[in-house]
Design an enzyme around this catalytic site. Sequence first.
Site, short mmCIF file in Angstrom:
data_model
loop_
_atom_site.label_atom_id
_atom_site.label_comp_id
_atom_site.label_asym_id
_atom_site.label_seq_id
_atom_site.Cartn_x
_atom_site.Cartn_y
_atom_site.Cartn_z
N HIS A 205 0.83 -1.22 0.00
CA HIS A 205 0.00 0.00 0.00
C HIS A 205 0.86 1.26 0.00
CE1 HIS A 205 -3.34 -2.70 1.29
NE2 HIS A 205 -2.37 -3.27 1.99
N SER B 271 15.77 21.07 -16.66
CA SER B 271 14.59 21.90 -16.92
C SER B 271 15.05 23.17 -17.62
CB SER B 271 13.91 22.23 -15.60
OG SER B 271 13.18 23.43 -15.72
N LYS C 69 17.00 21.57 -11.46
CA LYS C 69 16.29 20.33 -11.71
C LYS C 69 17.12 19.26 -12.40
CE LYS C 69 12.51 19.29 -11.22
NZ LYS C 69 11.22 19.63 -11.83
N GLU D 82 10.29 8.26 -17.04
CA GLU D 82 8.91 8.75 -17.24
C GLU D 82 8.40 8.41 -18.63
OE1 GLU D 82 8.32 12.92 -15.43
OE2 GLU D 82 10.49 12.66 -15.59
#
Length: 477
Positions: A155, A276, A282, A289
């Site tokens: 979970h 970024s 970043k 992804e």
Amino acid sequence: MKLWGGRFTKPTNELVDEYTSSIQFDQKLAQQDIKGSLAHVGMLASCQIISKEEAATISKGLTAVAEKIQNGDAELSEDHEDIHMNIEKLLIEEVGPVGGKLHTGRSRNDQVALDMRLYLRESIVVLTDLLVQVQESLIGQAEKNIDTILPGYTHLQRAQPVRFAHHLMAYVFMLQRDADRLKDSYKRVNQSPLGAGALAGTTFPINREQVADSLNFDGICENSLDAVSDRDFVVEFLSNASLISMHLSRLCEELVQWSSAEFNFIELDDAFSTGSSMMPQKKNPDVAELVRGKTGRVYGHLMGMLTTLKALPLAYNKDMQEDKEGMFDTVDTLKGALSLFAPMISSMQVKKDEMYDAVQKDYSNATDLADYLVQQDIPFREAHAIVGQIVLYSIEQNKYLLQLTLDEFQQFSSSIGEDIYEALKPESVVNARNVKGATSRDQVKEQFHHAYHFIDGNKSWIQSYEQSAENSNFLSF
Ligand code: ARG
């Protein structure tokens, strides 16, 4: 004039040519198409359907066309609809009217089914090889991290500590099922449809087995209607590809989470991360992804193919031309993802200390405290309740279990002794799980041994099929 223009009185509408042609995408099958044609023409000669001289001329012509296409010197045009008719046209330009004998006893319907099978069987070998590389990168990290302990989750809540190697090995087993599925599907791909003709076979005394043998197929499709209308092998591939994508996307999700400041368990190598355009600090896990994101298109192609085939009457229907783009895109998508995956995994930095720190700042050894009480002959259900109380108390005291004093422990159960501190250490907790498949050091090593074995099996499978593809002797007639 179209190759099939004989019974027509006017040219096709230009929009129809554009709409029905597939050359824009099926040119990807050029080499497979020529390989199939070489096998076919060799068989036509040895069955004395055309002369050996004619076959030699056609073969030479086909080889020249193959080279021209390879070098970008051939003009492939919508006017000739698809790769099959473009090649036939180029062949006739190359060798003259004798080139028109190539299509004797054959239809584009069995031809395209053959090309698809040749393309897919090569792709399956390449993809299995890439899967093995990912498996090896995972095992490499697992071996280095046999003693790295991190929280295991259910979970997405910390549950019980596990070895990082154990976690990575879970993916090795998933990918092994994927490799097994690909290898198994190969058998169903590797059947030759050639000789089925348009749908009913052919009047010429061809030898289907000979063509199948020379192209290293395991056998022939036994029913001509089925041979030209079966695309189960494409669906099966897309389904296997969907499972691979799903497995990769789960690992990607973990990589994304683990590389966040919140987890801080790994750092992806700079070479496999991006920045970024606005925020200078970043470092984004874009590859992970995107692999996760591309799962969508792979599932989409599976749904698309199933839907295209639904309720199609026998045998060939033009609908089936829709089988290609999804398959090509899926092969390319998986090749892209798997090729990046292995080096991304091998180069990632594993933050052992941060993982260990996380394990110490949780209650994931609570089950072990309960198991300890069970060893003192307290029934598990009672032990569970006692430990529940101890956890509640610890949370109130702002302590973890290992920070409680013996007195505090004993307020809840007099059965708890000094040895509890050893039993609740992360190392003891993982090693106490020593049943088969569990997270103790010995059991994780056992998993390595299984994996070495099945990876060797994958490799010898790949080798034998690479070889059999190379050894196709379609020129011998
Ligand atoms: N381009 C077609 C396809 O990919 C080849 C088979 C066409 N056959 C036909 N009779 N129209 O499906």
